[in-house]
Design an enzyme around this catalytic site. Structure first.
Site: not given
Length: 366
Positions: A215, A241, A291, A311
């Site tokens: 990531e 993100e 995210h 997440e």
């Protein structure tokens, strides 16, 4: 003046990630309904944007005209906005609007976005910050025992640490893999802390551990670097993100830069923008896994087949930042055996401002 004085070149590649503020935006309708939105990106600055630029554009409008409201906010700030704090501010207002729509319809927001497309949402435990290896192993074992089928960890060393730091990064991944075994996915976060040269050297070293993705290996502006790393084929690359709106993700996807899209709903432009990114990513065959946890992301995951999981930040001390959400709001579901559930009976986003920890925060209202 030393222009580099504010740049942290320490060995902790996550060092830039520290914030202890959160913006809460409430939008009240003339019928008494109140919608709640939020943003964590430069909240004190975003607050000024909301109050001085956005509020005059939406006061008196019909919340069901949410696309008109979004376009009005975006086009009125485009000369100095488009990305960053301005979009975080727009996101907060947009989330509050969608909260109102759900409450007005007496439906959870995911019902307005397509409905229940999953019996329950698979989530991955996202913590595992760099620490002594025995502590890292103990934490990974805890998540395995709790039933999580995927975990995300963070690297602790970057380009300034040379070959020794690279070996230590590999030790981190090996420790987690040895604990969770081959049947649990591992994601690894560099948080924009690597150079392209460093990333090229790290990928072959990490390849044996079968990471689900790497990531944000480099700065988000370096789209071509993302595409190049992805083309190497060693490890899937994720990002987004720190990208904003449909236009930003069109560039990312057209370049073939990521295997996984990871916008943050309270940055990307709110739900109004996020649902367009979802459609674009689906057309490119790229999954979306937003995210951060948090309810605004869960509603989008629940209602979209192209969002396979979410997440989840295990709650603990507030030294990192995202945990603040759980202290500021009530309503987030707790995962069970690696899954979480959204209720069909709670309208809107399903969150309310918590008073349990109010004494621990300095609240600035405007």
């Amino acid at each position: 003046m030393d222009l580099l004085a504010g740049i942290d070149s320490s060995r902790d590649t996550m060092a830039p990630f520290r914030f202890h503020e959160w913006l809460v935006v409430e939008v009240e309708c003339d019928n008494g309904l109140v919608g709640t939105g939020n943003a964590a990106l430069a909240p004190s600055v975003a607050q000024k944007v909301v109050n001085h630029f956005l509020a005059p554009l939406v006061i008196g409008a019909d919340p069901w005209d949410y696309e008109l409201l979004w376009q009005r906010m975006y086009r009125s700030t485009v000369a100095w906005g488009r990305k960053g704090v301005a979009m975080a501010a727009i996101s907060a207002v947009d989330l509050a609007v969608w909260d109102i729509l759900g409450k007005a319809a007496r439906q959870p927001v995911f019902k307005l976005l397509g409905g229940r497309l999953k019996e329950k949402i698979p989530v991955y435990a996202s913590k595992l910050y760099s620490q002594p290896l025995d502590s890292l192993a103990a934490e990974a074992e805890k998540y395995r025992r709790q039933g999580f089928q995927a975990v995300k960890m963070r690297f602790g060393w970057g380009p300034a640490d040379g070959a020794t730091g690279m070996r230590r990064n590999v030790d981190l991944v090996k420790t987690v893999r040895d604990v969770v075994g081959d049947d649990v996915d591992i994601m690894a976060e560099a948080y924009m802390g690597w150079t392209m040269e460093y990333a090229r050297r790290m990928l072959p070293l990490l390849s044996p551990f079968n990471l689900r993705w790497l990531e944000e290996p480099v700065l988000p502006d370096h789209i071509n670097n993302y595409a190049e790393l992805r083309a190497l084929g060693d490890i899937p690359i994720s990002g987004g993100e720190h990208e904003f709106t449909l236009h930003g993700f069109q560039q990312l996807l057209d370049a073939g830069a990521v295997d996984v899209v990871q916008y943050d709903t309270n940055r990307v432009g709110g739900i109004t923008a996020a649902r367009k990114v979802n459609a674009l990513a689906a057309a490119h065959g790229v999954p979306v896994i937003p995210h951060a946890g948090q309810m605004h992301n869960y509603h989008l995951v629940m209602s979209d087949l192209n969002c396979p999981m979410a997440e989840y930040f295990p709650v603990h001390g507030v030294e990192i930042g995202n945990e603040l959400f759980y202290y500021l709001f009530d309503g987030d579901p707790e995962p069970q055996d690696g899954f979480l559930q959204l209720s069909d009976d709670v309208p809107g986003l399903g969150i309310s401002i918590s008073t349990a920890h109010a004494g621990n925060f300095d609240i600035v209202e405007e």
